[in-house]
Design an enzyme around this catalytic site. Structure first.
Site, PDB file in Angstrom:
ATOM      1  N   ASN A  23       0.805  -1.223   0.000  1.00  0.00           N
ATOM      2  CA  ASN A  23       0.000   0.000   0.000  1.00  0.00           C
ATOM      3  C   ASN A  23       0.839   1.274   0.000  1.00  0.00           C
ATOM      4  O   ASN A  23       0.305   2.373  -0.138  1.00  0.00           O
ATOM      5  CB  ASN A  23      -0.939   0.026   1.202  1.00  0.00           C
ATOM      6  CG  ASN A  23      -0.205  -0.138   2.520  1.00  0.00           C
ATOM      7  OD1 ASN A  23       0.096  -1.265   2.901  1.00  0.00           O
ATOM      8  ND2 ASN A  23       0.107   0.953   3.207  1.00  0.00           N
ATOM      9  N   TYR A 163      14.691  -4.208  15.981  1.00  0.00           N
ATOM     10  CA  TYR A 163      14.594  -4.139  14.520  1.00  0.00           C
ATOM     11  C   TYR A 163      15.708  -4.952  13.872  1.00  0.00           C
ATOM     12  O   TYR A 163      15.468  -5.717  12.925  1.00  0.00           O
ATOM     13  CB  TYR A 163      14.660  -2.682  14.066  1.00  0.00           C
ATOM     14  CG  TYR A 163      14.561  -2.512  12.563  1.00  0.00           C
ATOM     15  CD1 TYR A 163      13.402  -2.869  11.883  1.00  0.00           C
ATOM     16  CD2 TYR A 163      15.623  -1.995  11.822  1.00  0.00           C
ATOM     17  CE1 TYR A 163      13.296  -2.721  10.506  1.00  0.00           C
ATOM     18  CE2 TYR A 163      15.531  -1.832  10.449  1.00  0.00           C
ATOM     19  CZ  TYR A 163      14.368  -2.199   9.794  1.00  0.00           C
ATOM     20  OH  TYR A 163      14.272  -2.053   8.432  1.00  0.00           O
TER      21      TYR A 163
END
Length: 292
Positions: A23, A163
């Site tokens: 998206n 992360y």
């Protein structure tokens, strides 16, 4: 290697792709290039409305389906809706977000970036005809897999360390998947890629002062999302090495056209990769079947 860009993508007519997180950013650029090359593209997005806005400009060979990688029920529902696909691109991810949990209680970054994609790939494996591309990051270089506390339940949470662990897990998963495919005599490929330093929305969701710092970095140093998507597109459509890892070839792997990429010693630790695989199966409840 000569400069490789979207003009080098062969016709993808008759081929179907699933791109997670399509998206925005790298995923949107990946979907755009594949559709332009004639491919049928499923934009697998948590935010369906944003996905539909992207798909509206890509022609009638694209469709949007809901997929929330931070919710294994959503992952299972999505997988059940898929009849078959040539290439799965595990692109979606979150970066350096505040401490949080997925619907299943996993630490948000390893849960979304790794465990969600691990489950999705396992559930789709017998429906994939060609290859799986998993997007990692140069941040894997600082990552360390803590098999005793993968979900940061006992350690003090550190967003960048979390992360790095998640992106290292992505790369180790891609390579371990290839080893298992090869051992099973499968012709399917598992390949990894990274975008270098690309300007995307990913850097604007840390909910900290770093959003502003990275905004400045994006303006001054980063390459475009379209350039950052090239290694993924190369991994998805070119003649690649099984278990290969591809990224930008300029400025220390941060910018430029795609080619083979170096990786950390930790990313090549086959024992840890196998142990991570077993733990991922246990946590997600998804067991891979390589006999189909």
């Amino acid at each position: 290697m000569t400069r490789w860009d979207t003009s080098n993508i062969p016709s993808q007519s008759g081929r179907k792709f699933i791109v997670t997180g399509a998206n925005s950013g790298l995923g949107a650029e990946t979907a755009r290039a594949l559709a332009a090359a004639g491919g049928e593209v499923v934009l697998a997005c948590r935010n369906v409305a944003k996905g539909e806005r992207v798909a509206a400009g890509l022609g009638d060979r694209t469709q949007v389906r809901e997929l929330d990688l931070a919710d294994l029920d959503s992952v299972r529902a999505f997988a059940q809706s898929v009849d078959g696909v040539d290439v799965l691109i595990n692109n979606a991810g979150v970066m350096a977000v505040p401490e949080g949990r997925t619907a299943d209680g996993f630490e948000k970054q390893v849960g979304t970036n790794h465990l969600g994609h691990f489950a999705l790939t396992g559930l789709l494996l017998d429906k994939i005809s060609d290859r799986i591309v998993t997007v990692s990051s140069g941040a894997h270089q600082v990552g360390k897999i803590d098999l005793d506390d993968l979900n940061w339940e006992r350690r003090k949470y550190q967003r960048w360390a979390a992360y790095g662990q998640a992106k290292l897990a992505n790369l180790m998963f891609a390579r371990e998947l290839q080893r298992r495919l090869t051992a099973a005599g499968s012709t399917k490929l598992s390949v990894a890629a990274h975008p270098g330093y690309a300007s995307t929305e990913l850097q604007s969701h840390t909910e900290s002062f770093l959003d502003r710092v990275m905004w400045v970095g994006n303006r001054l140093l980063a390459q475009s999302a379209a350039m950052g998507a090239l290694p993924t597109l190369f991994a998805a459509t070119a003649d690649v090495q099984p278990g290969g890892y591809y990224g930008p070839t300029g400025l220390g792997g941060m910018r430029g056209y795609p080619g083979p990429s170096g990786s950390s010693k930790a990313s090549r630790d086959e024992k840890v990769a196998a142990d991570l695989w077993e733990l991922s199966e246990k946590l997600t409840g998804v067991t891979y079947d390589f006999t189909k």
